[in-house]
Structure formats: structure tokens, C-alpha cells
Design a protein around this motif. Structure first.
Motif, PDB file in Angstrom:
ATOM      1  N   VAL A   1      49.035  36.961  39.087  1.00  0.00           N
ATOM      2  CA  VAL A   1      48.704  35.542  40.319  1.00  0.00           C
ATOM      3  C   VAL A   1      48.699  36.086  41.695  1.00  0.00           C
ATOM      4  O   VAL A   1      48.207  34.705  42.116  1.00  0.00           O
ATOM      5  CB  VAL A   1      50.807  35.681  39.997  1.00  0.00           C
ATOM      6  CG1 VAL A   1      51.141  34.789  40.824  1.00  0.00           C
ATOM      7  CG2 VAL A   1      51.198  35.310  38.460  1.00  0.00           C
ATOM      8  N   ASN A   2      48.338  37.368  41.665  1.00  0.00           N
ATOM      9  CA  ASN A   2      48.416  37.513  43.464  1.00  0.00           C
ATOM     10  C   ASN A   2      46.595  38.328  42.887  1.00  0.00           C
ATOM     11  O   ASN A   2      46.245  39.236  43.599  1.00  0.00           O
ATOM     12  CB  ASN A   2      49.489  38.792  43.692  1.00  0.00           C
ATOM     13  CG  ASN A   2      50.502  37.476  44.269  1.00  0.00           C
ATOM     14  OD1 ASN A   2      50.562  37.091  44.621  1.00  0.00           O
ATOM     15  ND2 ASN A   2      51.407  38.381  42.695  1.00  0.00           N
TER      16      ASN A   2
ATOM     17  N   CYS B   1      44.165  47.027  44.264  1.00  0.00           N
ATOM     18  CA  CYS B   1      42.886  46.295  45.311  1.00  0.00           C
ATOM     19  C   CYS B   1      43.222  44.879  45.367  1.00  0.00           C
ATOM     20  O   CYS B   1      43.866  44.558  43.685  1.00  0.00           O
ATOM     21  CB  CYS B   1      41.923  47.111  44.434  1.00  0.00           C
ATOM     22  SG  CYS B   1      40.695  45.869  44.602  1.00  0.00           S
ATOM     23  N   VAL B   2      43.223  44.015  45.979  1.00  0.00           N
ATOM     24  CA  VAL B   2      43.388  42.768  45.989  1.00  0.00           C
ATOM     25  C   VAL B   2      42.216  42.230  46.250  1.00  0.00           C
ATOM     26  O   VAL B   2      41.565  42.086  47.077  1.00  0.00           O
ATOM     27  CB  VAL B   2      44.349  42.096  47.186  1.00  0.00           C
ATOM     28  CG1 VAL B   2      45.117  40.617  47.227  1.00  0.00           C
ATOM     29  CG2 VAL B   2      45.703  42.862  47.308  1.00  0.00           C
ATOM     30  N   ALA B   3      41.829  40.880  45.885  1.00  0.00           N
ATOM     31  CA  ALA B   3      40.990  40.350  44.895  1.00  0.00           C
ATOM     32  C   ALA B   3      40.535  38.931  46.158  1.00  0.00           C
ATOM     33  O   ALA B   3      41.657  38.098  46.074  1.00  0.00           O
ATOM     34  CB  ALA B   3      40.687  40.427  44.089  1.00  0.00           C
ATOM     35  N   SER B   4      40.022  38.360  46.730  1.00  0.00           N
ATOM     36  CA  SER B   4      40.012  37.314  47.380  1.00  0.00           C
ATOM     37  C   SER B   4      40.115  36.316  46.374  1.00  0.00           C
ATOM     38  O   SER B   4      40.411  34.750  46.672  1.00  0.00           O
ATOM     39  CB  SER B   4      38.978  37.162  48.170  1.00  0.00           C
ATOM     40  OG  SER B   4      38.200  36.663  48.145  1.00  0.00           O
ATOM     41  N   ALA B   5      39.678  36.047  45.251  1.00  0.00           N
ATOM     42  CA  ALA B   5      39.622  35.163  43.894  1.00  0.00           C
ATOM     43  C   ALA B   5      40.272  35.761  42.780  1.00  0.00           C
ATOM     44  O   ALA B   5      40.128  37.065  42.369  1.00  0.00           O
ATOM     45  CB  ALA B   5      38.416  34.640  44.329  1.00  0.00           C
TER      46      ALA B   5
END
Length: 121
Positions: A71-72, A22-26
Motif C-alpha cells: 500500500v505504501n 525503503c520507500v519507493a515513489s511508485a
């Protein structure tokens, strides 16, 4: 508005493994995974906070591992020894709180669209 994008779901036989991402935009203080099976309430699976403190629901302890790449802005859920009862839609959730407790779903401000996990016997 923070966006969460999940990936990694799929179909697997019992005993198999899957890894969700899961990638968060913040950057978020608390991130976690919830799941919901048909006809059942949404339940917490695992959470991880800004200090990398983790918590799991009892049914997945020893089988699932939550981790993050700060970091990501990415959180992972490694799922091993999957069982048919793990079949559900899995949702990534996030909040700006720096502690994830209490774990009620309504306290998480942001949600992903969900990714299906199906485990066959």
C-alpha cells in the motif's frame, strides 16, 4: 524517475538487530536489498517480488527477513543476529519486472542512496 529513500542503518554489536526501510515513489514489481563492503563487489542480499516471493543470499538465510507494505510502496529488511561480516553499505533497489530473477544488480533500474550498517565484534 522513481525515487527510493532508505532509512534504518546504524551501528550495532554482533548478535544485535537492525531494520532497514525503503520507500519507493511508485509501485514496483521487484524490490530488493544489495550491499557493498569496502573493496568488495556489490552483492544481492534479498529480493521480494509482486507476488511476495522472496529470495536470499545464503549467508543471510535464517537471519534476515525481507517484507513489504504494498500500500505504501515500502520494503523492509529485518536483520537479526548480525555479524561483523554484515558490515556494508546497504542499497535498496527496484525494478518494474514482476519477477526478480535473475538477480543481477544491473537489471535493477532504480537505486537508493544507501544506508550504512556497521557491526562490531
Amino acid at each position: 524517475q522513481v525515487q527510493l529513500v532508505e532509512s534504518g542503518g546504524g551501528s550495532v554489536q554482533a548478535g544485535g538487530s537492525l531494520k532497514l526501510s525503503c520507500v519507493a515513489s511508485a509501485s514496483m514489481g521487484c524490490m530488493g536489498w544489495f550491499r557493498q563492503a569496502p573493496g568488495k563487489e556489490r552483492e544481492r542480499v534479498a529480493t521480494i517480488n509482486i507476488r511476495t516471493t522472496t529470495a536470499y543470499t545464503d549467508s543471510v538465510k535464517g537471519r534476515f527477513t525481507i517484507s513489504k507494505d504494498s500500500v505504501n510502496n515500502t520494503v523492509f529488511l529485518q536483520m537479526n543476529d548480525l555479524k561483523p561480516e554484515d558490515t556494508a553499505m546497504y542499497y535498496c533497489a527496484a525494478d518494474s519486472r514482476t519477477t526478480c530473477y535473475p538477480y543481477y544488480s544491473y537489471l535493477f533500474s532504480y537505486w537508493g542512496q544507501g544506508t550504512q550498517v556497521t557491526v562490531s565484534s
